[in-house]
Design a protein around this motif. Sequence first.
Motif, short mmCIF file in Angstrom:
data_model
loop_
_atom_site.label_atom_id
_atom_site.label_comp_id
_atom_site.label_asym_id
_atom_site.label_seq_id
_atom_site.Cartn_x
_atom_site.Cartn_y
_atom_site.Cartn_z
N UNK A 270 0.83 -1.21 0.00
CA UNK A 270 0.00 0.00 0.00
C UNK A 270 0.86 1.25 0.00
N UNK A 271 0.31 2.31 -0.56
CA UNK A 271 0.96 3.62 -0.53
C UNK A 271 -0.08 4.69 -0.33
N UNK A 272 0.28 5.72 0.44
CA UNK A 272 -0.61 6.86 0.61
C UNK A 272 -0.80 7.55 -0.74
N UNK A 273 -1.98 8.09 -0.93
CA UNK A 273 -2.28 8.77 -2.18
C UNK A 273 -1.35 9.96 -2.41
N UNK A 274 -0.96 10.61 -1.31
CA UNK A 274 0.00 11.71 -1.37
C UNK A 274 0.94 11.58 -0.18
N UNK A 275 2.20 11.97 -0.37
CA UNK A 275 3.16 11.95 0.74
C UNK A 275 3.35 13.33 1.35
N UNK A 276 2.80 14.37 0.70
CA UNK A 276 2.83 15.70 1.29
C UNK A 276 1.45 16.31 1.23
N UNK A 277 0.98 16.81 2.37
CA UNK A 277 -0.27 17.55 2.44
C UNK A 277 0.03 18.85 3.19
N UNK A 278 0.21 19.91 2.45
CA UNK A 278 0.55 21.18 3.07
C UNK A 278 1.87 21.11 3.80
N UNK A 279 1.81 21.31 5.11
CA UNK A 279 3.02 21.30 5.94
C UNK A 279 3.24 19.95 6.63
N UNK A 280 2.55 18.94 6.17
CA UNK A 280 2.69 17.60 6.75
C UNK A 280 3.26 16.66 5.70
N UNK A 281 4.28 15.89 6.09
CA UNK A 281 4.93 14.91 5.23
C UNK A 281 4.75 13.52 5.82
N UNK A 282 4.46 12.56 4.98
CA UNK A 282 4.33 11.16 5.42
C UNK A 282 5.59 10.40 5.05
N UNK A 283 6.10 9.60 5.99
CA UNK A 283 7.35 8.88 5.76
C UNK A 283 7.26 7.48 6.36
N UNK A 284 8.15 6.58 5.92
CA UNK A 284 8.16 5.22 6.44
C UNK A 284 6.86 4.50 6.15
N UNK A 285 6.47 3.63 7.05
CA UNK A 285 5.26 2.83 6.84
C UNK A 285 3.99 3.67 6.82
N UNK A 286 4.02 4.87 7.36
CA UNK A 286 2.87 5.75 7.26
C UNK A 286 2.63 6.17 5.82
N UNK A 287 3.70 6.21 5.03
CA UNK A 287 3.60 6.58 3.62
C UNK A 287 3.45 5.37 2.72
N UNK A 288 4.11 4.26 3.07
CA UNK A 288 4.10 3.08 2.21
C UNK A 288 4.40 1.85 3.04
N UNK A 289 3.69 0.78 2.77
CA UNK A 289 3.88 -0.46 3.52
C UNK A 289 4.03 -1.61 2.55
N UNK A 290 5.02 -2.46 2.80
CA UNK A 290 5.26 -3.62 1.95
C UNK A 290 5.54 -4.84 2.81
N UNK A 291 5.27 -6.01 2.24
CA UNK A 291 5.69 -7.23 2.93
C UNK A 291 7.21 -7.19 3.07
N UNK A 292 7.77 -7.83 4.10
CA UNK A 292 9.20 -7.65 4.41
C UNK A 292 10.14 -8.57 3.66
N UNK A 293 9.64 -9.44 2.78
CA UNK A 293 10.51 -10.39 2.11
C UNK A 293 11.53 -9.64 1.25
N UNK A 294 12.80 -9.80 1.58
CA UNK A 294 13.85 -9.09 0.89
C UNK A 294 14.36 -7.88 1.64
N UNK A 295 13.64 -7.46 2.68
CA UNK A 295 14.11 -6.34 3.50
C UNK A 295 13.95 -4.99 2.84
#
Length: 396
Positions: A270-295
């Motif tokens: 999954x990925x957030x539709x946007x990673x920046x909303x005004x003065x707020x930035x999304x990072x890490x799993x809040x921005x994108x989540x993946x299964x961990x296979x491969x690290x």
Amino acid sequence: MPPQDVIVVGAGPVGLVTAYGLARRGVSVTVLEAEDDVVDSPRAMVYHWALLEDLERLDLLAEIDRRGFRKDDYGYRVHTTGEMLTYTLDSLADETPFPYNIHLGQDALCTIVLERLKTFPHATVRWGTPVTALEQDAGGVRVTARTSDGEEQHDAAWLIGSDGARSTVRGLLAVPFQGMTWAQRFVATNVFYDFAAHGYTRSVFLMDDVHGAVIAKITDQDLWRVTYSEPLTEPEERIGARLPAQYAAILPDDRAYEVERYAPYRLHQRAAERFRVGRVLLAGDAAHATNPTGGFGLASGLCGAFALIDPLASVAAHGADPACLDQWADERRRIFLEIASPAATRMKQTVYDADASAGHETIEALRRMIADPAALRERLMFPTKLKSSTPALSER
């Protein structure tokens, strides 16, 4: 509370590394974390070679290297036959001063960064402080947080939401988290067992559509991570009771083992539709989540943090044009959707989902890759694709 340059919501590895990098640049930063301490359940633990230069630039690598251990060997094991296909990172020796990965639990990385953050008077970490509300305007961001003493408000020019796949910040922004969730439960377990005695490399992908698992050494004391999947129809509260049967199928023999801990997860692409909303930035799993296979989950998050520190510091402390943050947000989303998530999906399907015919094709492809130095080197260079270019900075 006095206003800060940046508020970071979430004291996981991405949030803390970003906060630390900003503090090193003179940016005042407050980290707000809902939990009372670092979460130490089994989570990500691999730092790919391509990230080590960035960790050295932040003066973190030496301590990570000291507390973790280097590894350069990989193996794919065919569960039905016991065949082991192995390779190393030796061919990267002319590419990097760090032709190895480092294994260290992400909770240990968090501990290292927290120790460094304490040395900056303009950096604060507040535990047990879940964010409950967020508002912003052209001048800054205000969050409301709950504490044992009641509600309190924090003001800043910018805010980073790095509070995990169930991000409160993303929810308060009403940003959709687009994608899919795998129809399986994954169980990450830490177990004391001597895999090396059976010829296992320190990272092994056990390929099977029923008993597939990722097996990787965590410490020099023979503590290993074994992550397997199971149907969602199995009750979660009975995982412990089912562990002996799982290990009987996965472990090479029935010699004694000791389970240190385990944790169940649902895995997403999954990925957030946007990673920046005004003065707020999304990072890490809040921005994108993946299964961990491969690290690739932690690697993607850390690459995003490395790429964000300089532009955000330049905007927050030196008046650079915030358009550079749009460049960061767009590129990080593209890298996740086009590179990281598809690669993690392919790895997950190779390890956990291949039936007999597909597994045979995969095994043949792996044999060819390992036998071809050019193909293997191309495969080993993959982590460099997770990194960002440097956003263009300009003063307003």
